[in-house]
Design an enzyme around this catalytic site. Structure first.
Site, PDB file in Angstrom:
ATOM      1  N   TYR A  84       0.784  -1.132  -0.050  1.00  0.00           N
ATOM      2  CA  TYR A  84       0.144   0.091  -0.007  1.00  0.00           C
ATOM      3  C   TYR A  84       0.963   1.105  -0.202  1.00  0.00           C
ATOM      4  O   TYR A  84       0.434   2.021  -0.842  1.00  0.00           O
ATOM      5  CB  TYR A  84      -0.933  -0.013   1.029  1.00  0.00           C
ATOM      6  CG  TYR A  84      -1.850   1.438   1.301  1.00  0.00           C
ATOM      7  CD1 TYR A  84      -2.761   1.587   0.368  1.00  0.00           C
ATOM      8  CD2 TYR A  84      -1.682   1.996   2.489  1.00  0.00           C
ATOM      9  CE1 TYR A  84      -3.598   2.583   0.409  1.00  0.00           C
ATOM     10  CE2 TYR A  84      -2.324   3.122   2.450  1.00  0.00           C
ATOM     11  CZ  TYR A  84      -3.368   3.394   1.708  1.00  0.00           C
ATOM     12  OH  TYR A  84      -4.191   4.409   1.716  1.00  0.00           O
ATOM     13  N   LYS A  88       0.685   4.373  -2.639  1.00  0.00           N
ATOM     14  CA  LYS A  88       0.328   6.029  -2.131  1.00  0.00           C
ATOM     15  C   LYS A  88       1.623   6.742  -2.499  1.00  0.00           C
ATOM     16  O   LYS A  88       1.421   7.857  -2.797  1.00  0.00           O
ATOM     17  CB  LYS A  88      -0.113   6.102  -0.795  1.00  0.00           C
ATOM     18  CG  LYS A  88      -1.274   5.210  -0.390  1.00  0.00           C
ATOM     19  CD  LYS A  88      -2.476   5.974  -1.318  1.00  0.00           C
ATOM     20  CE  LYS A  88      -2.774   6.926  -0.848  1.00  0.00           C
ATOM     21  NZ  LYS A  88      -4.196   7.247  -1.502  1.00  0.00           N
TER      22      LYS A  88
END
Length: 171
Positions: A84, A88
């Site tokens: 993740y 991002k």
């Protein structure tokens, strides 16, 4: 983007908000979920921003605001959610790169200091207990409004934290 241009006559602001999330150690993230995060988070930011560029270049108040973290926060983030994090950070790098590539367009990132009460927090990050500790989206919205209200020629290439934006504005 074409629909927005047809309806409103142009585009002044692009907000990259869509995101997929899987908070898990690398070994626990299915490849399909990793691909989804890269497609929505990184590729989505790229595609939407690029589609808006011709219209943003014509605007006298052009802003791109990406809901992604400062890149200097990587060491604090990577444990337990490396996949993740890379997605991002990719969003942040694209936005900060745009600030260098397109100096007439304000390109900034915005990230919350703490959890914001969202469906992701409710459904993926802790349910009712996490929601009870989370702040409402108002602080995030107010910080976004503050950034988007600024002169684009004087506000670009930044990765902001929501409460710092508001403190700087005197709120």
């Amino acid at each position: 983007v074409a629909t927005a241009v047809d309806a409103f006559g142009g585009v002044d602001i692009v907000v990259n908000n869509a995101s997929a999330i899987q908070v898990a150690p690398i070994g626990d993230v299915p490849v399909k979920r990793f691909d989804l995060m890269m497609q929505i988070n990184v590729r989505g930011t790229f595609v939407v921003t690029q589609a808006g560029l011709p219209h943003l270049r014509e605007s006298d108040h052009a802003h791109v605001l990406t809901l992604s973290p400062p890149i200097d926060h990587v060491p604090a983030w990577v444990g337990g959610n490396g996949a993740y994090t890379v997605s991002k950070m990719g969003m942040s790098i694209l936005t900060l790169g745009l600030a260098k590539d397109e100096p007439s367009i304000s390109a900034n990132c915005l990230w919350p200091r703490t959890m914001i009460a969202t469906a992701a927090v409710q459904n993926l990050l802790g349910g009712d207990e996490a929601m009870a500790r989370a702040r409402t989206a108002d602080i995030y919205a107010d910080a976004a409004y503050e950034i988007l209200s600024r002169d684009p020629r004087e506000c670009t290439g930044n990765a902001y934290i929501d409460d710092e934006v508001l403190a700087e504005a005197g709120t």
